[in-house]
Design a protein around this motif. Structure first.
Motif, PDB file in Angstrom:
ATOM      1  N   THR A  37     -66.818 -17.959  36.779  1.00  0.00           N
ATOM      2  CA  THR A  37     -65.922 -17.716  35.650  1.00  0.00           C
ATOM      3  C   THR A  37     -65.138 -16.421  35.833  1.00  0.00           C
ATOM      4  OG1 THR A  37     -67.441 -18.907  34.184  1.00  0.00           O
ATOM      5  CG2 THR A  37     -65.827 -17.461  33.145  1.00  0.00           C
ATOM      6  N   ALA A  38     -65.828 -15.369  36.280  1.00  0.00           N
ATOM      7  CA  ALA A  38     -65.158 -14.087  36.494  1.00  0.00           C
ATOM      8  C   ALA A  38     -64.119 -14.182  37.601  1.00  0.00           C
ATOM      9  CB  ALA A  38     -66.197 -13.018  36.839  1.00  0.00           C
ATOM     10  N   SER A  39     -64.462 -14.881  38.678  1.00  0.00           N
ATOM     11  CA  SER A  39     -63.542 -15.029  39.809  1.00  0.00           C
ATOM     12  C   SER A  39     -62.291 -15.815  39.406  1.00  0.00           C
ATOM     13  CB  SER A  39     -64.247 -15.730  40.969  1.00  0.00           C
ATOM     14  OG  SER A  39     -63.342 -16.015  42.021  1.00  0.00           O
ATOM     15  N   GLU A  40     -62.480 -16.888  38.642  1.00  0.00           N
ATOM     16  CA  GLU A  40     -61.342 -17.706  38.232  1.00  0.00           C
ATOM     17  C   GLU A  40     -60.454 -16.975  37.229  1.00  0.00           C
ATOM     18  OE1 GLU A  40     -60.515 -21.137  39.623  1.00  0.00           O
ATOM     19  OE2 GLU A  40     -61.518 -19.653  40.894  1.00  0.00           O
ATOM     20  N   PRO A  54     -62.586 -19.914  30.312  1.00  0.00           N
ATOM     21  CA  PRO A  54     -61.228 -19.540  30.736  1.00  0.00           C
ATOM     22  C   PRO A  54     -60.834 -20.052  32.124  1.00  0.00           C
ATOM     23  CG  PRO A  54     -62.710 -17.722  31.167  1.00  0.00           C
ATOM     24  CD  PRO A  54     -63.553 -18.812  30.551  1.00  0.00           C
ATOM     25  N   ALA A  55     -61.701 -20.877  32.757  1.00  0.00           N
ATOM     26  CA  ALA A  55     -61.405 -21.340  34.117  1.00  0.00           C
ATOM     27  C   ALA A  55     -60.329 -22.420  34.148  1.00  0.00           C
ATOM     28  CB  ALA A  55     -62.681 -21.856  34.779  1.00  0.00           C
ATOM     29  N   HIS A  56     -59.815 -22.804  32.976  1.00  0.00           N
ATOM     30  CA  HIS A  56     -58.767 -23.825  32.916  1.00  0.00           C
ATOM     31  C   HIS A  56     -57.416 -23.283  33.381  1.00  0.00           C
ATOM     32  CE1 HIS A  56     -57.930 -21.416  29.427  1.00  0.00           C
ATOM     33  NE2 HIS A  56     -56.810 -22.080  29.192  1.00  0.00           N
ATOM     34  N   GLU A  57     -57.181 -21.982  33.164  1.00  0.00           N
ATOM     35  CA  GLU A  57     -55.831 -21.439  33.364  1.00  0.00           C
ATOM     36  C   GLU A  57     -55.372 -21.558  34.814  1.00  0.00           C
ATOM     37  OE1 GLU A  57     -53.233 -17.316  32.778  1.00  0.00           O
ATOM     38  OE2 GLU A  57     -55.274 -17.440  31.971  1.00  0.00           O
ATOM     39  N   ARG A  58     -56.259 -21.273  35.759  1.00  0.00           N
ATOM     40  CA  ARG A  58     -55.871 -21.321  37.170  1.00  0.00           C
ATOM     41  C   ARG A  58     -55.475 -22.739  37.586  1.00  0.00           C
ATOM     42  NH1 ARG A  58     -59.295 -19.279  42.529  1.00  0.00           N
ATOM     43  NH2 ARG A  58     -57.458 -18.989  43.864  1.00  0.00           N
ATOM     44  N   VAL A  59     -56.194 -23.718  37.049  1.00  0.00           N
ATOM     45  CA  VAL A  59     -55.885 -25.128  37.332  1.00  0.00           C
ATOM     46  C   VAL A  59     -54.490 -25.488  36.825  1.00  0.00           C
ATOM     47  CG1 VAL A  59     -56.478 -27.485  36.643  1.00  0.00           C
ATOM     48  CG2 VAL A  59     -58.262 -25.940  37.460  1.00  0.00           C
ATOM     49  N   ILE A  60     -54.193 -25.128  35.580  1.00  0.00           N
ATOM     50  CA  ILE A  60     -52.890 -25.448  34.994  1.00  0.00           C
ATOM     51  C   ILE A  60     -51.766 -24.768  35.766  1.00  0.00           C
ATOM     52  CG2 ILE A  60     -51.450 -25.151  32.933  1.00  0.00           C
ATOM     53  CD1 ILE A  60     -54.088 -25.424  31.290  1.00  0.00           C
ATOM     54  N   ARG A  61     -51.973 -23.505  36.113  1.00  0.00           N
ATOM     55  CA  ARG A  61     -50.941 -22.766  36.851  1.00  0.00           C
ATOM     56  C   ARG A  61     -50.783 -23.300  38.276  1.00  0.00           C
ATOM     57  NH1 ARG A  61     -48.851 -18.646  34.180  1.00  0.00           N
ATOM     58  NH2 ARG A  61     -49.980 -17.747  32.400  1.00  0.00           N
ATOM     59  N   THR A  62     -51.865 -23.804  38.862  1.00  0.00           N
ATOM     60  CA  THR A  62     -51.784 -24.396  40.206  1.00  0.00           C
ATOM     61  C   THR A  62     -50.932 -25.659  40.194  1.00  0.00           C
ATOM     62  OG1 THR A  62     -53.950 -23.512  40.875  1.00  0.00           O
ATOM     63  CG2 THR A  62     -53.125 -25.416  42.080  1.00  0.00           C
ATOM     64  N   LEU A  63     -51.184 -26.555  39.247  1.00  0.00           N
ATOM     65  CA  LEU A  63     -50.395 -27.793  39.149  1.00  0.00           C
ATOM     66  C   LEU A  63     -48.927 -27.472  38.868  1.00  0.00           C
ATOM     67  CD1 LEU A  63     -52.923 -29.960  37.125  1.00  0.00           C
ATOM     68  CD2 LEU A  63     -52.274 -30.284  39.513  1.00  0.00           C
ATOM     69  N   ARG A  64     -48.687 -26.460  38.057  1.00  0.00           N
ATOM     70  CA  ARG A  64     -47.319 -26.038  37.766  1.00  0.00           C
ATOM     71  C   ARG A  64     -46.636 -25.528  39.037  1.00  0.00           C
ATOM     72  NH1 ARG A  64     -47.068 -21.774  33.098  1.00  0.00           N
ATOM     73  NH2 ARG A  64     -47.875 -23.572  31.928  1.00  0.00           N
ATOM     74  N   ALA A  65     -47.361 -24.739  39.839  1.00  0.00           N
ATOM     75  CA  ALA A  65     -46.804 -24.207  41.085  1.00  0.00           C
ATOM     76  C   ALA A  65     -46.513 -25.320  42.093  1.00  0.00           C
ATOM     77  CB  ALA A  65     -47.766 -23.190  41.697  1.00  0.00           C
ATOM     78  N   TRP A  66     -47.321 -26.362  42.046  1.00  0.00           N
ATOM     79  CA  TRP A  66     -47.115 -27.505  42.952  1.00  0.00           C
ATOM     80  C   TRP A  66     -46.012 -28.449  42.458  1.00  0.00           C
ATOM     81  CZ3 TRP A  66     -52.859 -29.447  43.791  1.00  0.00           C
ATOM     82  CH2 TRP A  66     -53.550 -28.506  44.573  1.00  0.00           C
ATOM     83  N   ASP A  89     -62.316 -26.400  47.907  1.00  0.00           N
ATOM     84  CA  ASP A  89     -63.615 -26.088  47.306  1.00  0.00           C
ATOM     85  C   ASP A  89     -63.879 -24.587  47.223  1.00  0.00           C
ATOM     86  OD1 ASP A  89     -64.032 -25.529  49.975  1.00  0.00           O
ATOM     87  OD2 ASP A  89     -66.063 -26.351  50.015  1.00  0.00           O
ATOM     88  N   VAL A  90     -62.831 -23.755  47.338  1.00  0.00           N
ATOM     89  CA  VAL A  90     -63.067 -22.303  47.368  1.00  0.00           C
ATOM     90  C   VAL A  90     -63.733 -21.811  46.083  1.00  0.00           C
ATOM     91  CG1 VAL A  90     -61.257 -21.724  49.034  1.00  0.00           C
ATOM     92  CG2 VAL A  90     -60.681 -21.876  46.609  1.00  0.00           C
ATOM     93  N   ALA A  91     -63.308 -22.338  44.936  1.00  0.00           N
ATOM     94  CA  ALA A  91     -63.898 -21.920  43.666  1.00  0.00           C
ATOM     95  C   ALA A  91     -65.287 -22.525  43.481  1.00  0.00           C
ATOM     96  CB  ALA A  91     -62.981 -22.317  42.514  1.00  0.00           C
ATOM     97  N   GLU A  92     -65.430 -23.797  43.813  1.00  0.00           N
ATOM     98  CA  GLU A  92     -66.726 -24.465  43.665  1.00  0.00           C
ATOM     99  C   GLU A  92     -67.780 -23.808  44.559  1.00  0.00           C
ATOM    100  OE1 GLU A  92     -68.540 -28.973  44.074  1.00  0.00           O
ATOM    101  OE2 GLU A  92     -66.471 -28.697  43.442  1.00  0.00           O
ATOM    102  N   ARG A  93     -67.356 -23.311  45.705  1.00  0.00           N
ATOM    103  CA  ARG A  93     -68.277 -22.642  46.619  1.00  0.00           C
ATOM    104  C   ARG A  93     -68.867 -21.380  45.962  1.00  0.00           C
ATOM    105  NH1 ARG A  93     -69.242 -23.591  51.889  1.00  0.00           N
ATOM    106  NH2 ARG A  93     -67.577 -25.151  51.938  1.00  0.00           N
ATOM    107  N   ILE A  94     -68.036 -20.645  45.229  1.00  0.00           N
ATOM    108  CA  ILE A  94     -68.525 -19.468  44.504  1.00  0.00           C
ATOM    109  C   ILE A  94     -69.542 -19.881  43.442  1.00  0.00           C
ATOM    110  CG2 ILE A  94     -67.848 -17.617  42.906  1.00  0.00           C
ATOM    111  CD1 ILE A  94     -65.187 -17.444  44.465  1.00  0.00           C
ATOM    112  N   PHE A  95     -69.230 -20.976  42.731  1.00  0.00           N
ATOM    113  CA  PHE A  95     -70.151 -21.478  41.706  1.00  0.00           C
ATOM    114  C   PHE A  95     -71.496 -21.863  42.322  1.00  0.00           C
ATOM    115  CE2 PHE A  95     -71.823 -25.291  39.504  1.00  0.00           C
ATOM    116  CZ  PHE A  95     -72.202 -24.703  38.313  1.00  0.00           C
TER     117      PHE A  95
END
Length: 296
Positions: A182-185, A230-242, A167-173
């Motif tokens: 949005t800026a953080s992501e 633009p907050a989609h990119e971190r999600v896609i890159r996270t799943l790719r890294a996993w 929840d690190v991102a949701e906590r910022i929201f």
């Protein structure tokens, strides 16, 4: 959390598997003794499928004569005596469920780890919270009638933040608002998100998917998130890294999720936001994940 990584182990309560709302009403209105008497008097009456019945049937259908890919275990607050009706109903519906824990009113969550559970589904939110605290993916099921999800493919949908991811991102929201989120992501787009409580469960599904031809796989997964570009990119890159496969990804930018879940044909949807679960529960089976900043 599973001890045997060659199979997926799912623990489920009797109220999630079957429609027990009539007998639960007896328990709430007249107490435990009346409930026990009611169950014994009706133990030959077959229980109707509950909200997670279709999910369980499709999970067990992933097994064949050569591979036990999934085991479902009943974890129930019933006693063995009152649980006889549940096992009679399991037999009637021809569900290959052979292991169970009946705890006579106490929480059965402590047996999730002993059975090597990867997922725990229950109508009792306290049991779910305890299982999550113990490191198992868990969700509170809104009990009721079985919901027909259509074809024979197992379809599971996940929210992102506080479910698949931490929840690190949701906590910022929540604490600083949409612009800060949005800026953080955007600035952290190349940094994978930490895993959430359902990461290991999705990994287990991905391992099972890898056993099948992608064109004929009996499992489809979906990410259904309120995020948008633009907050989609971190999600896609996270799943790719996993190295995790997601078949469908819906970035809804705050739109209501229920109709999209119905269009996907979800057998179950996991979300940390009770409001999203409430709107979806009438259309698909829905599990509330009481984790993260939204549930503090």
């Amino acid at each position: 959390m599973s001890q045997a990584k060659d199979k997926l182990v799912v623990g489920i309560s009797s109220r999630a598997l079957f429609d027990l709302e009539d007998s639960h009403r007896v328990f709430e209105e007249s107490g435990r003794e009346a409930y026990c008497n009611y169950q014994i008097e009706h133990e030959e009456d077959v229980l109707e499928p509950g909200v997670a019945f279709g999910l369980v049937r499709k999970l067990l259908a992933l097994n064949d004569t050569e591979h036990e890919r999934v085991e479902v275990i009943l974890l129930s607050r019933n006693s063995a005596d009152t649980g006889l009706r549940v096992f009679n109903s399991i037999a009637h519906h021809k569900l290959p469920i052979t292991r169970a824990a009946f705890t006579s009113g106490t929480s059965p969550y402590r047996y999730v780890g002993a059975f090597g559970g990867d997922l725990f589904l229950s109508a009792d939110s306290d049991d779910v919270r305890a299982a999550l605290s113990a490191g198992c993916a868990a969700a509170t099921i809104v009990p009721g009638h079985s919901i027909d999800s259509g074809d024979g493919t197992l379809k599971i949908a996940f929210d992102g933040d506080a479910v698949l991811f931490s929840d690190v991102a949701e906590r910022i929201f929540k604490e600083q608002g949409l612009a800060a989120f949005t800026a953080s992501e955007a600035s952290s787009a190349g940094e994978p998100l930490p895993g959430g409580p359902f990461k290991a469960f999705l990994e287990a599904l991905t391992r099972i998917q890898a056993e099948f031809d992608p064109a004929d796989c009996p499992i489809r997964t979906a990410l259904v998130t309120s995020r948008s570009a633009p907050a989609h990119e971190r999600v896609i890159r996270t799943l790719r890294a996993w190295h995790i496969r997601i078949d469908e990804a819906l970035f809804l930018g705050g739109m209501t999720k229920a109709r999209f879940l119905q269009a996907f044909g979800a057998d179950i949807f996991f979300d940390d936001q009770a409001t999203h679960i409430g709107k979806a529960a009438g259309m698909v089976a829905a599990g509330h994940v009481p984790h993260g900043v939204a549930n503090e």
